[in-house]
Write an enzyme that holds these catalytic residues in place. Sequence first.
Site: not given
Ligand SMILES: Nc1ncnc2c1ncn2[C@@H]1O[C@H](COP(=O)(O)OP(=O)(O)OP(=O)(O)O)[C@@H](O)[C@H]1O
Ligand SMILES: [Mg+2]
Length: 295
Positions: A250-251
């Site tokens: 996400g970052d």
């Molecule tokens: N399993 C995956 N395969 C491919 N891309 C992924 C995967 N998981 C996350 N991503 C990529 O990373 C982006 C952000 O992921 P996610 O929605 O999990 O963010 P988050 O939950 O805020 O993560 P964080 O743990 O950093 O807070 C997604 O939009 C996608 O592009």
């Molecule tokens: Mg996040």
Amino acid sequence: MIYTLTFNPALDYAVYPTTLVLGKTNRSQTERIDFGGKGINVSYVLHQLGEPTTALGFVAGFTGRALCDMLQEAGVRCDFVRLPGGMTRINVKIKSDAETEINASGPDIPADALETLYGKLDAMVAGDTLLLAGSVPTTLPRDVYETICARITGRGIRLAVDAEGTLLQSVLKYHPFVIKPNRDELSAIAGRELTEDADIEAAARVLQAAGACNVLVSLGADGAMLLDETGRVHRAPAVGGKPVNTVGAGDSMVAGFLSGVRQGYDYALRLGIAAGSATATSLTLATREEIERLL
Ligand SMILES: Nc1ncnc2c1ncn2[C@@H]1O[C@H](COP(=O)(O)OP(=O)(O)OP(=O)(O)O)[C@@H](O)[C@H]1O
Ligand SMILES: [Mg+2]
């Protein structure tokens, strides 16, 4: 310049014992230490993308010095407030059959150190961006995000916020340029599980109506949706292979979006996804080469 703020950065110490038996001496096969903290991750990926960035926040003790050294080696500019006591925390990640984490609490941040940080924010100029990411340590005033937003508002500084729940909602009135909830965070705010794109879009529109300019909703392996400030919806799938380590995905997405937005919202979403997926599908944070490949 894109400034990021990390109140409570960390060194992440990962150990890899084949098995973990509580109450016994366990031996690790290999170890690694990485820097940790959402704002720092964003600065790291921004730097990979050639974007001028400065990591702000608080560090203390020898671990704080080690953190600064690691960032300097990675080429990431930082301008931390050095605290008089305590030490930057070490979070322990025990990667055995299962993964066990012990997250430390970190040093106290006294009021005058907070004032020193505010002084740095006062030196920001029009055209700069400030990213606020993550939760607020319990030792700080609960409304510290709002205090910071009030301080930078009206100065032509862009605000980007990656936070949850009431913390995110409390800053919407300052019209953040972009907010980046993930599916769970958006669902929690909406008060219902969001699965269909139409539901996600509707929930994003509620946050826009409450003040956010751009709402970027990350959807893990399903990619992301961007509701841009003109009300247009952009949607793209994730890219890359199997997930390896999604910490910081996400970052990385926030960094990609902020770096790409000069070239339009469609491109910003795609660069955000490429950066997020580059992190999710590799062991470490996204590198420039991997982001470009996935883009
Ligand atoms: N399993 C995956 N395969 C491919 N891309 C992924 C995967 N998981 C996350 N991503 C990529 O990373 C982006 C952000 O992921 P996610 O929605 O999990 O963010 P988050 O939950 O805020 O993560 P964080 O743990 O950093 O807070 C997604 O939009 C996608 O592009
Ligand atoms: Mg996040």
